[in-house]
Design an enzyme around this catalytic site. Structure first.
Site, mmCIF file in Angstrom:
data_model
loop_
_atom_site.group_PDB
_atom_site.id
_atom_site.type_symbol
_atom_site.label_atom_id
_atom_site.label_comp_id
_atom_site.label_asym_id
_atom_site.label_seq_id
_atom_site.Cartn_x
_atom_site.Cartn_y
_atom_site.Cartn_z
ATOM 1 N N ASP A 46 44.204 43.327 35.518
ATOM 2 C CA ASP A 46 45.527 43.754 35.953
ATOM 3 C C ASP A 46 45.565 43.896 37.474
ATOM 4 O OD1 ASP A 46 44.045 46.073 36.187
ATOM 5 O OD2 ASP A 46 45.322 47.291 34.889
ATOM 6 N N SER A 47 44.438 43.629 38.129
ATOM 7 C CA SER A 47 44.406 43.496 39.585
ATOM 8 C C SER A 47 45.338 42.389 40.052
ATOM 9 C CB SER A 47 42.977 43.194 40.062
ATOM 10 O OG SER A 47 42.407 42.122 39.324
ATOM 11 N N GLU A 184 32.922 51.228 38.142
ATOM 12 C CA GLU A 184 33.560 50.902 39.421
ATOM 13 C C GLU A 184 33.470 52.067 40.400
ATOM 14 O OE1 GLU A 184 37.739 49.240 41.360
ATOM 15 O OE2 GLU A 184 37.515 49.344 39.183
#
Length: 289
Positions: A46-47, A184
């Site tokens: 979804d980046s 992340e």
């Protein structure tokens, strides 16, 4: 790519100590090139909201957006495993809604698995998807859909207490049936310990070298973006400069009448040219006003 990458492939790679290479992809030609190069996993992230749509965060991305881009990537992927993100508020409300959303990504988008953000609070949802036959990749640490809660894109797990909570999140996701977990923006020591504790692969982004694999955003990795460069990113090319230079050369050649040249030009054969000229002469008249 000589082999088709599956959940089992990734598990075997962890056991053998082989590193997993994952990159994001959002379209057919990119997916085709990356899979031909041998990238193991293509993440339809979804980046895309930030690097393709120009949004400030991933929050505005919809399920329809993700299904569309997943369908492009799945057609270009040749041997690589395709994992698609579940976007904001398509899985948090209920496990049943998550199941419907994930089902669309696989049925319409052609994804081989889905990724969702969150730790222990998402364990039941992960289990529901896995029980339905949907491979699930977890994502903890900096979870971009929660950027407004974090107050920005900041490193997570910098205290011992929070690092321990993160480890418990990872273990809960593994217990729920996740086949892999993205870590992340996590301190390297924390990521290394989580990787050691889990039997499933960890994929790091800004989490140090000891994860079982790494992932980068394609546009950052290839130098397609300009301006701010995340600390965790390494640019393997400078595509932005290549594109700008090519565009400037094109503009100059068009202005000078150099392009198109003879090699880019098609001509009528002599007979057809003479016939055309005679027809034009009979037609008469000048340019229409």
């Amino acid at each position: 790519m000589a082999r088709t990458v599956t959940v089992r492939t990734l598990a075997n790679m962890k056991r053998a100590g082989e590193k997993i290479a994952m990159l994001t992809a959002y379209d057919y030609p990119t997916a085709k090139l990356l899979s031909e190069a041998g990238v193991h996993v293509l993440l339809v992230g979804d980046s895309l909201g930030m690097v393709v749509q120009g949004q400030p965060t991933t929050v505005p991305v919809t399920l329809d957006h993700m299904v569309y881009h997943a369908s492009l990537v799945s057609r270009g992927a040749e041997g690589a495993m395709v994992v698609a993100d579940l976007p904001f508020l398509t899985y948090q409300v209920s496990a049943e809604e998550a199941l419907r959303s994930a089902g669309r990504l696989m049925q319409e988008g052609g994804a081989h698995g889905v990724k969702l953000e969150g730790g222990r609070e998402m364990a039941k949802t992960v289990r529901r998807l896995v029980d339905a036959g949907i491979p699930v990749m977890g994502h903890i640490g900096l979870t971009p859909q929660s950027v407004h809660t974090f107050g920005g894109f900041t490193v997570q797990g910098k205290t011992a207490d929070r690092a321990l909570e993160m480890m418990e999140d990872a273990l809960a996701l593994e217990e729920a049936g996740a086949f892999s977990i993205v870590l992340e923006a996590v301190p390297a020591e924390v990521a290394a310990e989580i990787t050691h504790r889990l039997s499933i692969p960890t994929i790091g982004i800004g989490a140090g070298p000891d994860c079982d694999g790494q992932v980068l955003v394609f546009h950052d990795f290839i130098g397609y973006t300009s301006g701010y460069i995340p600390k965790h990113n390494k640019r393997y090319a400078d595509l932005a400069s290549v594109i700008r230079d090519a565009a400037r050369q094109y503009i100059e050649e068009v202005a000078q009448g150099v392009f198109p040249g003879e090699e880019q030009t098609v001509h009528l054969q002599d007979g057809e040219l003479r016939l055309f000229q005679s027809m034009v002469a009979r037609h008469g008249g000048g340019p229409r006003e």
